[in-house]
Design a protein around this motif. Sequence first.
Motif, PDB file in Angstrom:
ATOM      1  N   ALA A  68       0.831  -1.205   0.000  1.00  0.00           N
ATOM      2  CA  ALA A  68       0.000   0.000   0.000  1.00  0.00           C
ATOM      3  C   ALA A  68       0.870   1.262   0.000  1.00  0.00           C
ATOM      4  O   ALA A  68       0.526   2.264  -0.642  1.00  0.00           O
ATOM      5  N   LYS A  69       1.995   1.212   0.684  1.00  0.00           N
ATOM      6  CA  LYS A  69       2.906   2.365   0.689  1.00  0.00           C
ATOM      7  C   LYS A  69       3.496   2.592  -0.703  1.00  0.00           C
ATOM      8  O   LYS A  69       3.659   3.741  -1.133  1.00  0.00           O
ATOM      9  N   GLU A  70       3.833   1.503  -1.395  1.00  0.00           N
ATOM     10  CA  GLU A  70       4.342   1.623  -2.763  1.00  0.00           C
ATOM     11  C   GLU A  70       3.289   2.240  -3.678  1.00  0.00           C
ATOM     12  O   GLU A  70       3.601   3.086  -4.524  1.00  0.00           O
ATOM     13  N   LEU A  71       2.028   1.802  -3.501  1.00  0.00           N
ATOM     14  CA  LEU A  71       0.939   2.362  -4.305  1.00  0.00           C
ATOM     15  C   LEU A  71       0.756   3.842  -3.991  1.00  0.00           C
ATOM     16  O   LEU A  71       0.526   4.652  -4.900  1.00  0.00           O
ATOM     17  N   LYS A  72       0.860   4.214  -2.710  1.00  0.00           N
ATOM     18  CA  LYS A  72       0.719   5.627  -2.326  1.00  0.00           C
ATOM     19  C   LYS A  72       1.783   6.478  -3.003  1.00  0.00           C
ATOM     20  O   LYS A  72       1.510   7.588  -3.489  1.00  0.00           O
ATOM     21  N   THR A  73       3.016   5.964  -3.055  1.00  0.00           N
ATOM     22  CA  THR A  73       4.106   6.700  -3.720  1.00  0.00           C
ATOM     23  C   THR A  73       3.793   6.898  -5.197  1.00  0.00           C
ATOM     24  O   THR A  73       4.001   7.989  -5.748  1.00  0.00           O
ATOM     25  N   PHE A  74       3.275   5.847  -5.831  1.00  0.00           N
ATOM     26  CA  PHE A  74       2.902   5.966  -7.240  1.00  0.00           C
ATOM     27  C   PHE A  74       1.771   6.978  -7.427  1.00  0.00           C
ATOM     28  O   PHE A  74       1.811   7.814  -8.343  1.00  0.00           O
ATOM     29  N   ILE A  75       0.766   6.920  -6.539  1.00  0.00           N
ATOM     30  CA  ILE A  75      -0.379   7.831  -6.637  1.00  0.00           C
ATOM     31  C   ILE A  75       0.057   9.282  -6.449  1.00  0.00           C
ATOM     32  O   ILE A  75      -0.449  10.191  -7.124  1.00  0.00           O
ATOM     33  N   SER A  76       0.999   9.523  -5.549  1.00  0.00           N
ATOM     34  CA  SER A  76       1.454  10.898  -5.296  1.00  0.00           C
ATOM     35  C   SER A  76       2.134  11.507  -6.518  1.00  0.00           C
ATOM     36  O   SER A  76       2.198  12.730  -6.652  1.00  0.00           O
ATOM     37  N   ARG A  77       2.630  10.648  -7.403  1.00  0.00           N
ATOM     38  CA  ARG A  77       3.292  11.145  -8.619  1.00  0.00           C
ATOM     39  C   ARG A  77       2.381  11.088  -9.838  1.00  0.00           C
ATOM     40  O   ARG A  77       2.781  11.484 -10.931  1.00  0.00           O
ATOM     41  N   TRP A  78       1.187  10.560  -9.644  1.00  0.00           N
ATOM     42  CA  TRP A  78       0.275  10.370 -10.774  1.00  0.00           C
ATOM     43  C   TRP A  78      -0.283  11.698 -11.269  1.00  0.00           C
ATOM     44  O   TRP A  78      -0.795  12.502 -10.499  1.00  0.00           O
ATOM     45  N   LYS A  79      -0.178  11.920 -12.560  1.00  0.00           N
ATOM     46  CA  LYS A  79      -0.768  13.098 -13.181  1.00  0.00           C
ATOM     47  C   LYS A  79      -2.136  12.719 -13.717  1.00  0.00           C
ATOM     48  O   LYS A  79      -2.283  11.689 -14.377  1.00  0.00           O
ATOM     49  N   ILE A  80      -3.141  13.524 -13.422  1.00  0.00           N
ATOM     50  CA  ILE A  80      -4.518  13.227 -13.802  1.00  0.00           C
ATOM     51  C   ILE A  80      -4.603  12.861 -15.276  1.00  0.00           C
ATOM     52  O   ILE A  80      -4.183  13.618 -16.154  1.00  0.00           O
ATOM     53  N   GLY A  81      -5.131  11.665 -15.536  1.00  0.00           N
ATOM     54  CA  GLY A  81      -5.278  11.205 -16.911  1.00  0.00           C
ATOM     55  C   GLY A  81      -6.695  11.411 -17.407  1.00  0.00           C
ATOM     56  O   GLY A  81      -7.646  11.046 -16.713  1.00  0.00           O
ATOM     57  N   ARG A  82      -6.853  11.972 -18.577  1.00  0.00           N
ATOM     58  CA  ARG A  82      -8.186  12.283 -19.091  1.00  0.00           C
ATOM     59  C   ARG A  82      -8.489  11.603 -20.424  1.00  0.00           C
ATOM     60  O   ARG A  82      -9.610  11.657 -20.897  1.00  0.00           O
ATOM     61  N   LYS A  83      -7.507  10.960 -21.035  1.00  0.00           N
ATOM     62  CA  LYS A  83      -7.718  10.305 -22.317  1.00  0.00           C
ATOM     63  C   LYS A  83      -7.391   8.820 -22.207  1.00  0.00           C
ATOM     64  O   LYS A  83      -6.607   8.403 -21.359  1.00  0.00           O
ATOM     65  N   THR A  84      -8.004   8.055 -23.095  1.00  0.00           N
ATOM     66  CA  THR A  84      -7.768   6.612 -23.097  1.00  0.00           C
ATOM     67  C   THR A  84      -6.291   6.313 -23.300  1.00  0.00           C
ATOM     68  O   THR A  84      -5.761   5.342 -22.741  1.00  0.00           O
ATOM     69  N   GLU A  85      -5.594   7.149 -24.078  1.00  0.00           N
ATOM     70  CA  GLU A  85      -4.169   6.929 -24.335  1.00  0.00           C
ATOM     71  C   GLU A  85      -3.336   7.050 -23.068  1.00  0.00           C
ATOM     72  O   GLU A  85      -2.178   6.601 -23.029  1.00  0.00           O
ATOM     73  N   ASP A  86      -3.897   7.674 -22.004  1.00  0.00           N
ATOM     74  CA  ASP A  86      -3.162   7.829 -20.752  1.00  0.00           C
ATOM     75  C   ASP A  86      -3.176   6.566 -19.902  1.00  0.00           C
ATOM     76  O   ASP A  86      -2.556   6.517 -18.837  1.00  0.00           O
ATOM     77  N   PHE A  87      -3.891   5.526 -20.347  1.00  0.00           N
ATOM     78  CA  PHE A  87      -4.001   4.297 -19.567  1.00  0.00           C
ATOM     79  C   PHE A  87      -2.620   3.691 -19.311  1.00  0.00           C
ATOM     80  O   PHE A  87      -1.884   3.382 -20.252  1.00  0.00           O
ATOM     81  N   PRO A  88      -2.241   3.504 -18.031  1.00  0.00           N
ATOM     82  CA  PRO A  88      -0.908   2.958 -17.706  1.00  0.00           C
ATOM     83  C   PRO A  88      -0.936   1.432 -17.676  1.00  0.00           C
ATOM     84  O   PRO A  88      -1.181   0.819 -16.635  1.00  0.00           O
TER      85      PRO A  88
END
Length: 478
Positions: free
Chosen positions: A420-440
């Motif tokens: 969960a801590k690893e996911l939190k680190t990823f989320i803190s760096r996540w830039k809001i995605g608004r297009k299908t092409e942004d799918f990680p």
Amino acid sequence: MKRIVKMSFQEKADQGFRVMKGKGNQATSQRERLKVAAYCRVSTLQESQESSIEGQYLHYEQLIKSDSDWEFAGIYLEVGVTGTKAEVRPELQRLMEDCKRGRVNLILTKSISRFSRNTADCLSMVRELTALGVNIFFEKEQIRTGSMESEFMLSILACFAEEESRSISDNLKWGLRKRFAAGTYKQAISPYGYRRTGDKFMIDPKEAEVIRNIFHRILDGQGMFSIAGELNRSGVSTRYGAAWQPSTIRNIVYNPFYVGDVLYQKTFVDQTFRQRKNRGELDQYYERGHHRGIIDRESYECAHRAIRQRGRECGTYSAKEDPEQAAKRQRRYGFSGKLVCGECGAILHRQKYRYYALYVCANHQRNSDLCPAMPEMEDSIKNAFLTCLNKLSYSQSLQPSERMMDTYIRNISDPKREKAKELKTFISRWKIGRKTEDFPEKEFGKWIEKAVIRAGNEVVFYFDCGIILTESLRRRER
């Protein structure tokens, strides 16, 4: 001296007022009583819980009737049913229908665990009720639905309620497995071809003849689809009157019960409280010579070899026979092996068309009568996951007590806490995605254990750290 308190529009609505706009932008307030109901549930019929349900009934009846701003809309009592599946609770379904008919505006309940122990069901029902203008007040947690912040907190607390139910379930399963290992477990259900008399299983002559016929046709090289079709056309039905399916034939051919043996723990209930086939996830227990068999062991083994040979001729190999081919097929796309049908539990397969791709339930793809689930657009699932990540990212900008990841991390133990801590680190760096092409795609494979596509255009994402989030499958403009 009277104290004057300024009330917001939402506060007035919550307390039973409706703001009416008049001429000249002058507002007048008109009293309107809220239709308030309560939902109570206990999971067993023990005497201690009978007194509990009676206490809950009296508590909410007095609470609702004592408030002059509230109109008593009834008490919905659920006794002796599980909280992990909404579809098996008739009173909850009746409450949902009454809300749709406008008979209830506010629901009171003791706690999240009383309302639902299944996170996906809980959030799905809350969203449906919110869309109808119906709020729920969870007394123990002091949460009133209707805002995004409440939904985030509800997601976390519902996870804890589900974890408590899972702990109880694990204790019961432990007792069963001890009996499996000791050989003291008594099987209650008799398979097709047998009838149970006391503790013994006796062969049913009429049904046993059908079993022998199935094995003979397999040995003659006939396929399971063909055998099921012939049985249906000849008027032979299963024990409960259903039509024969290829999967039914396969289950019979691979069931050691027909040679006199018993294999325990062929299936198990997973973390979402759904029954799954045991493919090595848990230990199995084999008891040889448990009862008299219908098929001899040589015919039983030959039938399996015949099925495998037909598979090879069609170019289909199991993971044991060709692990490289199976692994390559499993990780071919970002969603490969991760999407699960919410109707039957089968894996969804990708189908590519000229301009778009769909994911189709394997059972529905084989025969639409096996599963009613309809195909889902690949882009819709991608957009739903983007929305999920965006909400997690948004929650980290709220007050510390309302941050979803922080709240979750504080209340779980290792090893999920580290994930969960690893996911939190990823989320803190996540830039809001608004297009299908942004799918990680890479991150989806890393963080998501599975995603269940449910009827009603919803997808439930199961993160490997234990978080469960539900999103609607809506298409976005690209």
